[in-house]
Design an enzyme around this catalytic site. Sequence first.
Site, PDB file in Angstrom:
ATOM      1  N   TYR A  47      72.979  43.481  38.779  1.00 49.48           N
ATOM      2  CA  TYR A  47      73.889  44.041  39.786  1.00 49.48           C
ATOM      3  C   TYR A  47      74.974  44.941  39.162  1.00 49.48           C
ATOM      4  O   TYR A  47      75.655  45.659  39.884  1.00 49.48           O
ATOM      5  CB  TYR A  47      74.578  42.929  40.604  1.00 49.48           C
ATOM      6  CG  TYR A  47      73.655  42.019  41.375  1.00 49.48           C
ATOM      7  CD1 TYR A  47      72.301  42.294  41.505  1.00 49.48           C
ATOM      8  CD2 TYR A  47      74.135  40.862  41.985  1.00 49.48           C
ATOM      9  CE1 TYR A  47      71.451  41.448  42.198  1.00 49.48           C
ATOM     10  CE2 TYR A  47      73.295  40.012  42.694  1.00 49.48           C
ATOM     11  CZ  TYR A  47      71.950  40.309  42.782  1.00 49.48           C
ATOM     12  OH  TYR A  47      71.118  39.466  43.481  1.00 49.48           O
ATOM     13  N   HIS A 105      65.541  35.868  37.539  1.00 48.99           N
ATOM     14  CA  HIS A 105      65.791  36.685  38.734  1.00 48.99           C
ATOM     15  C   HIS A 105      64.490  37.009  39.483  1.00 48.99           C
ATOM     16  O   HIS A 105      64.426  36.926  40.702  1.00 48.99           O
ATOM     17  CB  HIS A 105      66.499  37.972  38.307  1.00 48.99           C
ATOM     18  CG  HIS A 105      67.181  38.701  39.411  1.00 48.99           C
ATOM     19  ND1 HIS A 105      68.265  39.518  39.208  1.00 48.99           N
ATOM     20  CD2 HIS A 105      66.938  38.754  40.742  1.00 48.99           C
ATOM     21  CE1 HIS A 105      68.659  40.028  40.361  1.00 48.99           C
ATOM     22  NE2 HIS A 105      67.853  39.591  41.311  1.00 48.99           N
TER      23      HIS A 105
HETATM   24  N1  LIG Z   1      67.445  36.905  43.931  1.00 46.31           N
HETATM   25  C1  LIG Z   1      67.172  38.095  44.412  1.00 46.31           C
HETATM   26  O1  LIG Z   1      66.169  38.728  44.046  1.00 46.31           O
HETATM   27  C2  LIG Z   1      68.076  38.695  45.450  1.00 46.31           C
HETATM   28  C3  LIG Z   1      67.635  39.811  46.186  1.00 46.31           C
HETATM   29  C4  LIG Z   1      68.499  40.336  47.140  1.00 46.31           C
HETATM   30  C5  LIG Z   1      69.756  39.767  47.338  1.00 46.31           C
HETATM   31  N2  LIG Z   1      70.166  38.701  46.593  1.00 46.31           N
HETATM   32  C6  LIG Z   1      71.507  38.097  46.773  1.00 46.31           C
HETATM   33  O2  LIG Z   1      71.691  37.800  48.140  1.00 46.31           O
HETATM   34  C7  LIG Z   1      72.870  38.453  48.613  1.00 46.31           C
HETATM   35  C8  LIG Z   1      72.737  38.785  50.073  1.00 46.31           C
HETATM   36  O3  LIG Z   1      71.679  39.691  50.328  1.00 46.31           O
HETATM   37  P1  LIG Z   1      71.953  41.205  50.787  1.00 46.31           P
HETATM   38  O4  LIG Z   1      73.281  41.630  50.314  1.00 46.31           O
HETATM   39  O5  LIG Z   1      70.804  42.030  50.353  1.00 46.31           O
HETATM   40  O6  LIG Z   1      71.869  41.151  52.383  1.00 46.31           O
HETATM   41  P2  LIG Z   1      72.629  40.306  53.524  1.00 46.31           P
HETATM   42  O7  LIG Z   1      73.629  39.393  52.967  1.00 46.31           O
HETATM   43  O8  LIG Z   1      71.564  39.781  54.406  1.00 46.31           O
HETATM   44  O9  LIG Z   1      73.348  41.473  54.349  1.00 46.31           O
HETATM   45  C9  LIG Z   1      74.430  42.195  53.834  1.00 46.31           C
HETATM   46  C10 LIG Z   1      74.831  43.231  54.879  1.00 46.31           C
HETATM   47  O10 LIG Z   1      75.330  42.553  56.040  1.00 46.31           O
HETATM   48  C11 LIG Z   1      76.631  43.053  56.358  1.00 46.31           C
HETATM   49  N3  LIG Z   1      77.421  41.930  56.901  1.00 46.31           N
HETATM   50  C12 LIG Z   1      77.918  40.868  56.227  1.00 46.31           C
HETATM   51  N4  LIG Z   1      78.547  40.021  57.053  1.00 46.31           N
HETATM   52  C13 LIG Z   1      78.492  40.572  58.300  1.00 46.31           C
HETATM   53  C14 LIG Z   1      78.986  40.181  59.567  1.00 46.31           C
HETATM   54  N5  LIG Z   1      79.648  39.043  59.731  1.00 46.31           N
HETATM   55  N6  LIG Z   1      78.743  41.002  60.622  1.00 46.31           N
HETATM   56  C15 LIG Z   1      78.055  42.155  60.455  1.00 46.31           C
HETATM   57  N7  LIG Z   1      77.564  42.570  59.283  1.00 46.31           N
HETATM   58  C16 LIG Z   1      77.770  41.797  58.198  1.00 46.31           C
HETATM   59  C17 LIG Z   1      77.194  43.589  55.081  1.00 46.31           C
HETATM   60  O11 LIG Z   1      78.132  44.575  55.372  1.00 46.31           O
HETATM   61  P3  LIG Z   1      79.239  45.079  54.293  1.00 46.31           P
HETATM   62  O12 LIG Z   1      78.436  45.597  53.151  1.00 46.31           O
HETATM   63  O13 LIG Z   1      79.943  46.163  55.025  1.00 46.31           O
HETATM   64  O14 LIG Z   1      80.092  43.930  53.971  1.00 46.31           O
HETATM   65  C18 LIG Z   1      75.932  44.160  54.418  1.00 46.31           C
HETATM   66  O15 LIG Z   1      75.632  45.442  54.914  1.00 46.31           O
HETATM   67  C19 LIG Z   1      72.983  39.672  47.691  1.00 46.31           C
HETATM   68  O16 LIG Z   1      74.245  40.271  47.763  1.00 46.31           O
HETATM   69  C20 LIG Z   1      72.648  39.024  46.364  1.00 46.31           C
HETATM   70  O17 LIG Z   1      73.765  38.304  45.871  1.00 46.31           O
HETATM   71  C21 LIG Z   1      69.327  38.144  45.664  1.00 46.31           C
END
Ligand SMILES: NC(=O)c1ccc[n+]([C@@H]2O[C@H](COP(=O)([O-])OP(=O)(O)OC[C@H]3O[C@@H](n4cnc5c(N)ncnc54)[C@H](OP(=O)(O)O)[C@@H]3O)[C@@H](O)[C@H]2O)c1
Length: 273
Positions: A47, A105
């Site tokens: 990241y 990861h």
């Molecule tokens: N292990 C892996 O391979 C892997 C892969 C992907 C992700 N991850 C982890 O999982 C985390 C979450 O996944 P993600 O970031 O891809 O997607 P997510 O958490 O499903 O969605 C994030 C999006 O939702 C928005 N959001 C957050 N809270 C909200 C609310 N209450 N109302 C409306 N919109 C909202 C955020 O906006 P803003 O940006 O404007 O806040 C962002 O655009 C990642 O950040 C990472 O730490 C791990």
Amino acid sequence: MEHLQTQGIGLPRLGLGTFRMQGDVCRAAVESALDLGYRHIDTAEMYGNEDAIGAALATAAVPRRELHVTTKVWHENLAPDAIRRAFDTSLKKLRLDQVDLYLVHWPARNMDLPAIFETLLKLKEEGGTRAIGVANFNLALLKTVVEEIKVPIACNQIEYHVMLDQTKVAKYLAAKSIPLVAYCPLAQGRAASDDTLAAIGRKHGASAAQVALKWLLDQDDVAAIPKASGAESQRANLGALELKLDDEDRKAIAALPKDKRFVNPGFAPAWDS
Ligand SMILES: NC(=O)c1ccc[n+]([C@@H]2O[C@H](COP(=O)([O-])OP(=O)(O)OC[C@H]3O[C@@H](n4cnc5c(N)ncnc54)[C@H](OP(=O)(O)O)[C@@H]3O)[C@@H](O)[C@H]2O)c1
């Protein structure tokens, strides 16, 4: 907040995801989350934000023992010496002498699983990490790790949300008492604008995003790590814990199409193998 007990650690069920946040934006987001009561931060060497998170943690008023920090080793660094180098760099950037959870990861097609976990277990024995685990492991890989190599993994972190069925892997993890950490719990934000979830939310005075999160958190042994950059969304996501969904809500969510996988890089083994 409720914790999931796994392999000697207590994993707060709602954490802050940090993918696609870097520098001052990431630092401010982590500071705000800690102020609001988040105690679980999810990052990864890939990241490019461990330094920003380290800066936020260094000035936080929260005692270290109350914080849970997960980081991950990238799939290109799975040779034992590369894992060591990646781990040391992560610790240094995070300004910590120990992380709580260190994950593989992504699986790589040519990886040497026994050598990888021997190295991770050494890091654990040496005290560099309190627990180890995996992310993006399909059922076949999980079985190898758990039943053949017998690794004490503390979680499998996988994509899981209202639009994606994960029954097969979830059932296996539950049978082995291994928590499922749901990434993209808001379907990368799409859940916030889903009509079905919005209608359920209106019934309870909640948002569609809160409904999506509570649906996950109502499941035993599931944690979720929504990414939110601003305090308002961070507060709303914490507020999801207060929501009470009923059978009618769960039925409507169960009827949503569940074939939407948003993360699927070409380098990893296939999901259905
Ligand atoms: N292990 C892996 O391979 C892997 C892969 C992907 C992700 N991850 C982890 O999982 C985390 C979450 O996944 P993600 O970031 O891809 O997607 P997510 O958490 O499903 O969605 C994030 C999006 O939702 C928005 N959001 C957050 N809270 C909200 C609310 N209450 N109302 C409306 N919109 C909202 C955020 O906006 P803003 O940006 O404007 O806040 C962002 O655009 C990642 O950040 C990472 O730490 C791990």
